[in-house]
Each structure stands twice: as C-alpha cells, then as structure tokens.
Design a protein around this motif. Structure first.
Motif, PDB file in Angstrom:
ATOM      1  N   ALA A   1      -6.060  12.104  36.387  1.00 18.41           N
ATOM      2  CA  ALA A   1      -5.401  13.403  36.351  1.00 18.41           C
ATOM      3  C   ALA A   1      -4.314  13.373  35.219  1.00 18.41           C
ATOM      4  O   ALA A   1      -4.033  14.192  34.451  1.00 18.41           O
ATOM      5  N   VAL A   2      -3.443  12.139  35.405  1.00 19.76           N
ATOM      6  CA  VAL A   2      -2.299  12.140  34.586  1.00 19.76           C
ATOM      7  C   VAL A   2      -2.924  11.959  32.980  1.00 19.76           C
ATOM      8  O   VAL A   2      -2.339  12.462  32.261  1.00 19.76           O
ATOM      9  N   LYS A   3      -3.801  11.087  32.951  1.00 16.47           N
ATOM     10  CA  LYS A   3      -4.500  11.116  31.610  1.00 16.47           C
ATOM     11  C   LYS A   3      -4.885  12.435  30.965  1.00 16.47           C
ATOM     12  O   LYS A   3      -4.526  12.582  29.893  1.00 16.47           O
ATOM     13  N   THR A   4      -5.435  13.151  31.809  1.00 17.44           N
ATOM     14  CA  THR A   4      -5.975  14.588  31.255  1.00 17.44           C
ATOM     15  C   THR A   4      -4.797  15.429  30.858  1.00 17.44           C
ATOM     16  O   THR A   4      -4.613  15.886  29.872  1.00 17.44           O
TER      17      THR A   4
ATOM     18  N   LEU B   1      -1.208  17.741  26.392  1.00 18.38           N
ATOM     19  CA  LEU B   1       0.126  17.704  25.955  1.00 18.38           C
ATOM     20  C   LEU B   1      -0.276  17.095  24.546  1.00 18.38           C
ATOM     21  O   LEU B   1       0.574  17.783  23.399  1.00 18.38           O
ATOM     22  N   LYS B   2      -0.766  16.016  24.250  1.00 19.05           N
ATOM     23  CA  LYS B   2      -1.083  15.509  22.883  1.00 19.05           C
ATOM     24  C   LYS B   2      -1.912  16.442  22.143  1.00 19.05           C
ATOM     25  O   LYS B   2      -1.459  16.461  21.003  1.00 19.05           O
TER      26      LYS B   2
ATOM     27  N   SER C   1       5.535   9.236  22.438  1.00 19.04           N
ATOM     28  CA  SER C   1       5.673   7.974  23.156  1.00 19.04           C
ATOM     29  C   SER C   1       5.129   7.970  24.390  1.00 19.04           C
ATOM     30  O   SER C   1       5.380   9.111  25.328  1.00 19.04           O
ATOM     31  N   SER C   2       4.245   6.961  24.880  1.00 22.22           N
ATOM     32  CA  SER C   2       3.522   6.907  26.268  1.00 22.22           C
ATOM     33  C   SER C   2       2.317   7.818  26.536  1.00 22.22           C
ATOM     34  O   SER C   2       1.898   7.954  27.452  1.00 22.22           O
ATOM     35  N   CYS C   3       2.119   8.558  25.138  1.00 17.66           N
ATOM     36  CA  CYS C   3       0.831   9.410  25.363  1.00 17.66           C
ATOM     37  C   CYS C   3      -0.398   8.428  25.869  1.00 17.66           C
ATOM     38  O   CYS C   3      -1.521   9.192  26.433  1.00 17.66           O
ATOM     39  N   ASN C   4      -0.304   7.222  25.499  1.00 16.36           N
ATOM     40  CA  ASN C   4      -1.676   6.492  25.601  1.00 16.36           C
ATOM     41  C   ASN C   4      -1.284   5.338  26.847  1.00 16.36           C
ATOM     42  O   ASN C   4      -2.126   4.672  27.108  1.00 16.36           O
TER      43      ASN C   4
ATOM     44  N   ILE D   1       7.871  22.830  25.743  1.00 13.84           N
ATOM     45  CA  ILE D   1       6.450  22.824  25.784  1.00 13.84           C
ATOM     46  C   ILE D   1       5.874  22.080  26.950  1.00 13.84           C
ATOM     47  O   ILE D   1       5.026  22.887  27.657  1.00 13.84           O
ATOM     48  N   ALA D   2       6.198  20.947  27.144  1.00 12.75           N
ATOM     49  CA  ALA D   2       5.667  20.268  28.300  1.00 12.75           C
ATOM     50  C   ALA D   2       6.103  21.046  29.787  1.00 12.75           C
ATOM     51  O   ALA D   2       5.163  21.068  30.504  1.00 12.75           O
TER      52      ALA D   2
END
Length: 187
Positions: free
Chosen positions: A18-21, A26-27, A34-37, A136-137
């Motif tokens: 869920a967090v990866k989605t 956001l990406k 930073s920390s998108c991956n 935006i986030a």
C-alpha cells in the motif's frame, strides 16, 4: 570496513504494498524524491560500525527482542515534519506508545554506538520534499487506515552503490517473561 546499519520495524507485506502504491503515485505527480524507492518501515535508529562487530549487535537484538510481545499497530493519519520536508503516515496514540517503548529500549541498548535516533514513530512517504511538494503530498493523501502486527525488529545494511538499505537479519518478539534485560558493555 565501516558500514552503515539501521534498526527498523517492518510492517506486513500488505502495508508495504500500500505504501509503495502511494510512493509511486506521488512520484508520478512530482518526479523523483528522497525515499521514493525505500521499502516502508519505521526507523528506530541508524549507526556506523565496523562490519566485524555486527554479530555483537545481532546477539543484543536477539536478546532484547526475545522479551518483547507482538502487538497491533494502527496507522490512522498523515503528518509532516515541515523543517525536514518529510511527509509520513503516523500511528494512533496506543500504537505510538507501544512503538516508543520498544524504540527507547533498543536505543538505550545501543547507546554506546551513538546512534542517530528517531523519537517519533512514523512511516515516511517522502523525505526532503520542497514546501510545494509537501503541499501536493498533503493534498493527494488525506485519509489512511492501515494496520499490522508488530512482531519483529529488522536489521538492515546500507548498499553504498544503490544508496538503499537491505535486510540482513530479523529478530522475532517471543514474549519471553524473563527478567528485564540489563545493558552490559557492547564495545
């Protein structure tokens, strides 16, 4: 050789997915950040150590985790650390208290390593976001309701090429009612 390590809580695979989605979404809106991956986690602490001494850390983690009891963590709201540009998912008050108890005991056990500590349990969506991207986030993500059984602590090592941490070991909470673990000298 000195390497960088982190001690973290990993959520369930459902929460990780869920967090990866969310991170990917956001990406897609703001490009790389930073920390998108980074795999979803809650940081306890980070430290640098000669790799020849990591087995001592593993022994200490095994011993303290043996005394911890698994508990449910509920992530129910978003928050931000505006000064560092961090946007994150936060636990409810009961979960926060449970996480903080384990975080403090773990940090205390490794205080001789002078770790970088996290005092506020949170699961980052993005770090080092500009004020515009933070806004935006916070507009993209307004409600959240995730939970997982916190049942272990994970030890990770930094891959100096990929600049990402990878898991090297995990330590289960065994609810062992043994006497409180007393910190000895680690190094």
């Amino acid at each position: 050789m000195i390497k960088k390590y982190s001690i973290v809580f990993y959520p369930s695979q459902d929460v990780i997915d869920a967090v990866k989605t969310m991170k990917d979404y956001l990406k897609g809106k703001i490009d790389w950040y930073s920390s998108c991956n980074s795999v979803a986690h809650i940081t306890i602490c980070e430290f640098a150590l000669n790799e020849s001494e990591i087995d001592k850390v593993k022994q200490k983690l095994s011993k303290i985790c043996d005394t911890f009891t698994p508990f449910q963590v509920s992530l129910d709201h978003f928050g931000a650390f505006e000064n560092s540009g961090a946007f994150f998912i936060a636990p409810n008050e009961d979960s926060k208290n449970g996480l903080k108890t384990i975080m403090k005991k773990t940090q205390q056990t490794f205080r001789s390593l002078k770790p970088q500590k996290s005092d506020e349990p949170h699961m980052s969506i993005g770090r080092k976001l500009t004020p515009e991207n933070l806004k935006i986030a916070s507009q993209l993500f307004t409600t959240i309701d995730l939970d997982f059984l916190c049942k272990e602590i994970v030890l990770r090592e930094l891959d100096s090429v990929k600049k990402q941490f990878f898991v090297i070991d995990s330590f289960a909470f065994n609810s062992n009612p043994q006497a409180e673990y007393v910190q000895g000298s680690l190094f």
